[in-house]
Every structure is written in C-alpha cells, then in structure tokens.
Design an enzyme around this catalytic site. Structure first.
Site, PDB file in Angstrom:
ATOM      1  N   TRP A  11       0.844  -1.204   0.000  1.00  0.00           N
ATOM      2  CA  TRP A  11       0.000   0.000   0.000  1.00  0.00           C
ATOM      3  C   TRP A  11       0.878   1.253   0.000  1.00  0.00           C
ATOM      4  O   TRP A  11       0.756   2.146  -0.830  1.00  0.00           O
ATOM      5  CB  TRP A  11      -0.904  -0.063   1.231  1.00  0.00           C
ATOM      6  CG  TRP A  11      -2.009   0.933   1.318  1.00  0.00           C
ATOM      7  CD1 TRP A  11      -2.410   1.817   0.356  1.00  0.00           C
ATOM      8  CD2 TRP A  11      -2.863   1.139   2.448  1.00  0.00           C
ATOM      9  NE1 TRP A  11      -3.467   2.553   0.830  1.00  0.00           N
ATOM     10  CE2 TRP A  11      -3.763   2.159   2.100  1.00  0.00           C
ATOM     11  CE3 TRP A  11      -2.948   0.555   3.714  1.00  0.00           C
ATOM     12  CZ2 TRP A  11      -4.749   2.605   2.992  1.00  0.00           C
ATOM     13  CZ3 TRP A  11      -3.922   0.993   4.604  1.00  0.00           C
ATOM     14  CH2 TRP A  11      -4.819   2.015   4.232  1.00  0.00           C
ATOM     15  N   HIS A  16      11.359  -6.295   5.758  1.00  0.00           N
ATOM     16  CA  HIS A  16      10.683  -6.825   6.952  1.00  0.00           C
ATOM     17  C   HIS A  16      11.711  -7.105   8.053  1.00  0.00           C
ATOM     18  O   HIS A  16      11.433  -7.843   8.999  1.00  0.00           O
ATOM     19  CB  HIS A  16       9.945  -8.127   6.619  1.00  0.00           C
ATOM     20  CG  HIS A  16       8.888  -7.993   5.568  1.00  0.00           C
ATOM     21  ND1 HIS A  16       7.963  -6.978   5.562  1.00  0.00           N
ATOM     22  CD2 HIS A  16       8.602  -8.754   4.483  1.00  0.00           C
ATOM     23  CE1 HIS A  16       7.155  -7.120   4.517  1.00  0.00           C
ATOM     24  NE2 HIS A  16       7.532  -8.186   3.839  1.00  0.00           N
ATOM     25  N   SER A  26      -5.346   5.104  -4.247  1.00  0.00           N
ATOM     26  CA  SER A  26      -4.733   4.205  -3.264  1.00  0.00           C
ATOM     27  C   SER A  26      -5.738   3.569  -2.306  1.00  0.00           C
ATOM     28  O   SER A  26      -5.348   2.960  -1.312  1.00  0.00           O
ATOM     29  CB  SER A  26      -3.690   4.975  -2.432  1.00  0.00           C
ATOM     30  OG  SER A  26      -2.799   5.637  -3.273  1.00  0.00           O
ATOM     31  N   ALA A  59      -9.561   0.534  -5.293  1.00  0.00           N
ATOM     32  CA  ALA A  59      -8.825   0.930  -6.496  1.00  0.00           C
ATOM     33  C   ALA A  59      -7.609   0.033  -6.714  1.00  0.00           C
ATOM     34  O   ALA A  59      -7.331  -0.393  -7.833  1.00  0.00           O
ATOM     35  CB  ALA A  59      -8.393   2.388  -6.383  1.00  0.00           C
ATOM     36  N   MET A  60      -6.921  -0.291  -5.632  1.00  0.00           N
ATOM     37  CA  MET A  60      -5.703  -1.098  -5.774  1.00  0.00           C
ATOM     38  C   MET A  60      -6.039  -2.549  -6.086  1.00  0.00           C
ATOM     39  O   MET A  60      -5.364  -3.202  -6.869  1.00  0.00           O
ATOM     40  CB  MET A  60      -4.832  -0.979  -4.527  1.00  0.00           C
ATOM     41  CG  MET A  60      -4.215   0.402  -4.401  1.00  0.00           C
ATOM     42  SD  MET A  60      -2.935   0.502  -3.147  1.00  0.00           S
ATOM     43  CE  MET A  60      -1.624  -0.474  -3.897  1.00  0.00           C
ATOM     44  N   GLY A  68      -8.430  -5.895   3.083  1.00  0.00           N
ATOM     45  CA  GLY A  68      -8.078  -4.515   3.413  1.00  0.00           C
ATOM     46  C   GLY A  68      -8.933  -3.884   4.498  1.00  0.00           C
ATOM     47  O   GLY A  68      -9.268  -2.714   4.416  1.00  0.00           O
TER      48      GLY A  68
HETATM   49  S1  PPS Z   1       3.362  -8.409   2.269  1.00  0.00           S
HETATM   50  O1  PPS Z   1       3.062  -9.696   1.590  1.00  0.00           O
HETATM   51  O2  PPS Z   1       3.946  -8.650   3.594  1.00  0.00           O
HETATM   52  O3  PPS Z   1       4.174  -7.518   1.457  1.00  0.00           O
HETATM   53  O4  PPS Z   1       1.921  -7.744   2.497  1.00  0.00           O
HETATM   54  P1  PPS Z   1       1.607  -6.201   2.788  1.00  0.00           P
HETATM   55  O5  PPS Z   1       1.502  -5.471   1.527  1.00  0.00           O
HETATM   56  O6  PPS Z   1       2.537  -5.657   3.809  1.00  0.00           O
HETATM   57  O7  PPS Z   1       0.174  -6.282   3.497  1.00  0.00           O
HETATM   58  C1  PPS Z   1      -0.934  -6.827   2.847  1.00  0.00           C
HETATM   59  C2  PPS Z   1      -2.179  -6.360   3.574  1.00  0.00           C
HETATM   60  O8  PPS Z   1      -2.380  -4.957   3.310  1.00  0.00           O
HETATM   61  C3  PPS Z   1      -3.681  -4.767   2.776  1.00  0.00           C
HETATM   62  N1  PPS Z   1      -3.740  -3.635   1.842  1.00  0.00           N
HETATM   63  C4  PPS Z   1      -4.574  -2.589   1.988  1.00  0.00           C
HETATM   64  N2  PPS Z   1      -5.457  -2.269   2.956  1.00  0.00           N
HETATM   65  C5  PPS Z   1      -6.160  -1.113   2.804  1.00  0.00           C
HETATM   66  N3  PPS Z   1      -6.050  -0.308   1.730  1.00  0.00           N
HETATM   67  C6  PPS Z   1      -5.178  -0.588   0.730  1.00  0.00           C
HETATM   68  N4  PPS Z   1      -5.073   0.212  -0.327  1.00  0.00           N
HETATM   69  C7  PPS Z   1      -4.383  -1.779   0.846  1.00  0.00           C
HETATM   70  N5  PPS Z   1      -3.450  -2.357   0.064  1.00  0.00           N
HETATM   71  C8  PPS Z   1      -3.077  -3.479   0.682  1.00  0.00           C
HETATM   72  C9  PPS Z   1      -3.936  -6.067   2.041  1.00  0.00           C
HETATM   73  O9  PPS Z   1      -5.281  -6.197   1.672  1.00  0.00           O
HETATM   74  C10 PPS Z   1      -3.435  -7.069   3.060  1.00  0.00           C
HETATM   75  O10 PPS Z   1      -4.323  -7.198   4.184  1.00  0.00           O
HETATM   76  P2  PPS Z   1      -5.548  -8.241   4.250  1.00  0.00           P
HETATM   77  O11 PPS Z   1      -6.103  -8.085   5.636  1.00  0.00           O
HETATM   78  O12 PPS Z   1      -4.991  -9.604   4.005  1.00  0.00           O
HETATM   79  O13 PPS Z   1      -6.528  -7.830   3.202  1.00  0.00           O
END
Ligand code: PPS
Length: 275
Positions: free
Chosen positions: A48, A96, A215, A219-220, A239
């Site tokens: 994100w 990480h 973002s 949308a993503m 999300g």
């Molecule tokens: S990773 O694999 O560790 O790189 O994953 P990471 O990107 O850190 O985290 C993935 C989770 O972030 C949520 N996500 C979002 N949430 C809200 N808004 C936006 N735009 C967004 N983009 C990514 C994503 O959905 C994953 O969480 P969960 O709870 O599984 O949906």
C-alpha cells in the site's frame, strides 16, 4: 514446518524467498541518503505504502518509478545489490527486517525510514490467508496451527512481538517516522500528506487527493492483476480493520491480549497500536 524456513542470525525466513548468500551480500549494500526505506512486519501494508510513494514520486518529479525485480530488500539473488547500484534515486527499499538486522549504511548515510505497524490480530489473520490462498507458497493445515506458530514466532520473518520491541526503541529517532495501518485506513489523505512531507515531496492538496483516490483498497485491488500479476488478488485480499474477529476464538483472543500485555504494555509502541 521446518521445511518452510531457514534460520539466519536467529530468525526464520522463507526458503522460497531468502538465502543466506543474499543476507551475506546485504552486509555490503550501500544505501544512499535519499533512499526511501519502508520497514514493516509482513502483512502490515507495505505494498500500500509502496504504491503511495511511487505515485508521490511521479507527482513530484513526473518520473515514473520503476519497481525493482524484487522490492523486498532482503529477498532475491545475492547479485541484486550490484544491480541496485544502477537504479536512479530515489530507490524504495521495502524490508521486513528488525532494526538491528538492517545494513549499517542505511544509518550511516541517514536514509529516511518509514515504519508501518498494524495491530497483531489482523496481521496474523492476513498472514494466514496469504499462506493458504497463494498456490506457490506452503499452506498451514488450519488457522489454529498457524496461530500457534505465529504466537511462538515460528513464521516467516519471526515473531511480530520481537520485531515490534526491536523497532520500538527507534521510533523517535531522527530519520524515522512511524505510521499505523489503522490510521491510514481512517484518513488516507491525511496519512499521505504526512508520508510525503516526511520524505520531502512537495505536493498540492489536489495531488494528494488524486493519490488518495488511486490508493484506496478498492482501487488497488481492481488493478492488482495488472500491478502484481496472479498474486495480486491474494495480496489485496480484504483490506479491513477488525477481520481478526472472523477467525480468532475467544481463547486465542485472550492469549493474544496476554502476550500483548506481557511484551508490549508499557512501551510507547504498545500505547500507540490500535486493536
Ligand atoms: S506483504 O506480503 O507482507 O508484502 O503484504 P503487505 O503489503 O505488507 O500487506 C498486505 C495487507 O495490506 C492490505 N492492503 C490494503 N489495505 C487497505 N487499503 C489498501 N489500499 C491496501 N493495500 C493493501 C492487504 O489487503 C493485506 O491485508 P488483508 O487483511 O490480508 O486484506
């Protein structure tokens, strides 16, 4: 489960993504003062923020940010750090790693570090789904099994709590900024403003609104196949804040609360995290 990991300096890493040769090569990695470091435990929202920053680079300089082959600093082949020398500034280094495992040049050259946290319950649930949804990575036999391993820190990149305690001491350091997934979810435009100001981008209110609209989770996720290939829809899964309530049993909830109290209560990070 030991077949999933190898341990490097006391922390388990996924054998599908990390090697000890890459970790050794990482020691010699040369950071630049304008590198953008994004530090987070897995599943706290790094993709994100990566998107927000790449859009901000574009809005600020009209230069399209080219994603490197593997955006996670410690993943990939050991020669990647040589190739990274050729990348234009600013480079985005997602990681990480615990604070004390980062290459020293990041601190020496005073690269700015944004640390993203998410509450441990939603983080665990997201991590579990990721393992069990993505076909190419090993799955767990059940949520209960994953929860047990998560609480022991026997998952990729080790314990959430060790990661948190390790970073906790550095959240007020000069080149470090801390942000919460939950706060970004609550007010995306305000979060983007803070992030872009920290990294020194000068964006108008209108540009911030545009990046904000691009973002949102919806949308993503809609573009995720285009941006992240087959893994996209699994990476942008739900999300939401509070999805843990769909998987945690009451006993697991209490166990996590206990662990939270034992490890993080009384720390400044513990006071900031939102359940
Ligand atoms: S990773 O694999 O560790 O790189 O994953 P990471 O990107 O850190 O985290 C993935 C989770 O972030 C949520 N996500 C979002 N949430 C809200 N808004 C936006 N735009 C967004 N983009 C990514 C994503 O959905 C994953 O969480 P969960 O709870 O599984 O949906």
């Amino acid at each position: 489960l030991s077949r999933l990991f190898f341990t490097y300096q006391g922390i388990p890493y996924p054998i599908t993504m990390c090697t000890s040769e890459t970790f050794q090569a990482l020691d010699t990695f040369e950071a630049r003062s304008d590198d953008i470091v994004l530090a987070s435990y897995p599943k706290c929202g790094s993709n994100w923020i990566l998107h927000i920053i790449s859009e901000s680079i574009f809005a600020d300089s009209k230069k399209k940010y080219e994603y490197p082959e593997f955006p996670v600093l410690e993943c990939g082949d050991p020669e990647k750090y040589q190739r990274m020398k050729l990348l234009p500034s600013p480079r985005i280094l997602a990681t990480h790693l615990h604070y004390d495992k980062l290459p020293g040049s990041i601190f020496k050259n005073k690269a700015k570090i944004l640390v993203i946290f998410r509450n441990p319950k939603d983080t665990a649930v997201s991590f579990f789904h990721f393992h069990n949804d993505v076909p190419d990575i090993p799955s767990y036999s059940s949520w209960d099994e994953f929860f047990r391993q998560f609480m022991k820190g026997q998952v990729s990149w080790g314990s959430y709590f060790d990661f948190a305690i390790n970073w906790n001491k550095h959240l007020d350091d000069e080149n470090v900024k801390f942000i919460l997934y939950e706060d970004l979810k609550e007010n995306l435009a305000a979060g983007i403003k803070q992030i872009t100001e920290f990294f020194g981008f000068s964006l108008t209110g209108e540009q911030i609104q545009t990046i904000s609209a691009q973002s949102t989770f919806q949308a993503m996720r809609a573009k995720s196949r285009e941006t992240h290939g087959a893994v996209g829809p699994f990476l942008f899964r739900k999300g939401e804040v509070g999805d843990w309530k769909n998987l945690f049993t009451e006993t697991q909830n209490q166990e996590m609360d206990e662990k939270f109290k034992e490890r993080l209560a009384g720390t400044s990070l513990g006071a900031k995290l939102k359940y």
